[in-house]
Design a protein around this motif. Structure first.
Motif, mmCIF file in Angstrom:
data_model
loop_
_atom_site.group_PDB
_atom_site.id
_atom_site.type_symbol
_atom_site.label_atom_id
_atom_site.label_comp_id
_atom_site.label_asym_id
_atom_site.label_seq_id
_atom_site.Cartn_x
_atom_site.Cartn_y
_atom_site.Cartn_z
ATOM 1 N N UNK A 111 2.763 8.275 -8.597
ATOM 2 C CA UNK A 111 3.945 9.050 -8.221
ATOM 3 C C UNK A 111 5.238 8.251 -8.309
ATOM 4 N N UNK A 112 5.184 6.954 -7.998
ATOM 5 C CA UNK A 112 6.405 6.142 -8.021
ATOM 6 C C UNK A 112 6.687 5.548 -9.391
ATOM 7 N N UNK A 113 5.658 5.404 -10.228
ATOM 8 C CA UNK A 113 5.862 4.838 -11.551
ATOM 9 C C UNK A 113 6.048 3.332 -11.505
ATOM 10 N N UNK A 114 6.835 2.820 -12.399
ATOM 11 C CA UNK A 114 6.997 1.371 -12.552
ATOM 12 C C UNK A 114 8.197 0.810 -11.823
ATOM 13 N N UNK A 115 8.963 1.649 -11.182
ATOM 14 C CA UNK A 115 10.129 1.195 -10.432
ATOM 15 C C UNK A 115 10.070 1.718 -9.004
ATOM 16 N N UNK A 116 10.228 0.835 -8.015
ATOM 17 C CA UNK A 116 10.373 -0.616 -8.138
ATOM 18 C C UNK A 116 9.044 -1.280 -8.513
ATOM 19 N N UNK A 117 9.122 -2.304 -9.298
ATOM 20 C CA UNK A 117 7.931 -2.924 -9.833
ATOM 21 C C UNK A 117 7.077 -3.556 -8.737
ATOM 22 N N UNK A 118 7.729 -3.999 -7.641
ATOM 23 C CA UNK A 118 6.975 -4.603 -6.545
ATOM 24 C C UNK A 118 6.005 -3.590 -5.935
#
Length: 419
Positions: free
Chosen positions: A96-103
């Motif tokens: 759901x959040x994807x790659x951002x924020x990567x942390x």
């Protein structure tokens, strides 16, 4: 050949436990593929996909024996289902959040891997309670190894099908929901709810205090290395002989060989001590890796890779028997989980070793790595033969006072569990 397997599947709860475990393990089996597809769909690089998959793999390697110990201490339902839910929730957050924020993406991968439920070790702990007879349990171990090959063949197809029908994001969520349902099917079954680990001596090393188990783990670290290195060398071979399609055929051939070998191995009862049989099987496995260095044409190479996989599932099935014999009392789930972890870590190490070897010497030297790793595995088993021949727990007569209303005492072949 099928008679022994049919007899097992007809046993009460056996088919449900096998299918539920395979479905519950599906998210773990396809995690690397799912991560790559999702990251690429989100516009990320292959390097990022590899890094996220590596975080998941390392966390999974840490979590399996830890959760396995908790299962031995507290029972399967209290650990397996909550772990499955937490792991699926973390993968859903990732989707759901994807790659951002990567942390957040990295944290989600770490949590998902760490809390992957040890269903594989749990199933092997349940087989003695479900099947009762030693020869049936040995056949079940072989059937389990064969079923894994089917899952690792069908799993990627399901991932790509979900991604093509909907999206990579939906594939992540759907497969993890299915995994939770598989775990739920297992933990609500009567054998899982009734299972209790045998009494255990308090020791911080847990299952690792068994010298026999340490020998098995050392040997299967190198078996895993062999398998991981073949995957890399096969890429180099395929690049010069037709590309990705050839690579797919080579990997499918290894799986097919393991499936056939495991099916034949589990279809009969083998004489002799399992530790001697394991040495023979590992020796044959290493020997079958050597012809890969011939690197003939595609058709012949596919045949050689199929032969190279024939003894893999029998080796794993035989190792299951020895793990059960050498696991200290009350640590059977943890011991099986350690074998899974060691094999997975070995495959990762083999991939890392084969990469530079292929880069420096090409596919020929890449295919030399699995043969060498198999030889080292055999050497470990030969040198430590006396340790394996003296299991920590042999045939005993164990009662089942907790779960047997009749308080019947029956012969059992392992002291690692009771139900």
């Amino acid at each position: 050949m099928a008679a022994g397997y049919v007899e097992i599947l007809r046993a009460r709860h056996a088919a449900r436990l096998l299918v539920g475990t395979l479905v519950g393990r599906l998210p773990n089996a396809v995690a690397a593929i799912v991560v790559v597809l999702f990251v690429r769909a989100e516009g990320g690089t292959y390097s990022l996909a590899g890094a996220l998959a590596a975080v998941y793999g390392v966390a999974n390697a840490v979590g399996q024996p830890v959760l396995g110990r908790l299962v031995d201490l507290h029972g399967q339902p209290r650990v397996q289902l909550p772990a499955a839910v937490v792991s699926a929730a973390a993968m859903t957050v990732f989707a759901l959040t994807g790659l951002e924020p990567i942390a957040v993406a990295y944290a989600a991968m770490a949590v998902a891997g760490l809390f992957t439920p040890p269903l594989e070790g749990g199933l092997r702990a349940l087989w003695p309670a479900v099947l009762r007879r030693e020869e049936q349990v040995h056949t079940a171990y072989a059937m389990d190894a064969v079923a894994q090959e089917v899952m690792f063949t069908v799993g990627p197809l399901l991932v790509t099908l979900c991604a093509s029908l909907w999206s990579a994001r939906v594939a992540v969520v759907v497969l993890n929901i299915v995994g939770v349902l598989g775990a739920l099917s297992v933990v609500v079954s009567p054998p899982s709810r009734a299972w209790r680990s045998a009494p255990r001596a308090a020791h911080w090393l847990g299952a690792l205090r068994s010298r026999g188990l340490l020998v098995l783990l050392g040997a299967f670290l190198f078996v895993g290395m062999a398998l991981g290195s073949i995957a890399v060398a096969a890429v180099s071979y395929a690049d010069g002989h037709g590309g990705d399609a050839v690579y797919g055929w080579l990997m499918a051939a290894i799986g097919l060989g393991a499936l056939v070998g495991g099916s034949v191995y589990g279809a009969r009862r083998w004489p002799g001590a399992p530790e001697r049989r394991l040495r023979v099987l590992v020796g044959l496995l290493a020997l079958c890796y050597l012809p890969l260095m011939l690197m003939p044409g595609v058709v012949a190479m596919v045949g050689l890779t199929a032969v190279a996989g024939v003894f893999l599932a029998p080796c794993i099935a035989c190792a299951f028997v020895l793990v059960d014999r050498h696991a200290p009392s009350g640590t059977v789930t943890e011991a099986f989980s350690w074998l899974v972890t060691t094999f997975t870590v070995g495959a990762s190490v083999g991939t890392g070793v084969a990469g530079p070897v292929v880069q420096a010497g090409g596919a020929l030297w890449g295919f030399a790595v699995p043969g060498a790793a198999g030889a080292v595995s055999l050497l470990v088993l030969v040198v430590a033969g006396r340790v394996l021949a003296a299991p920590a727990g042999g045939g005993v007569v164990a009662g089942s006072p907790e779960n047997d209303p009749n308080r019947a005492v029956e012969p059992r072949f392992s002291s690692g569990d009771r139900a």
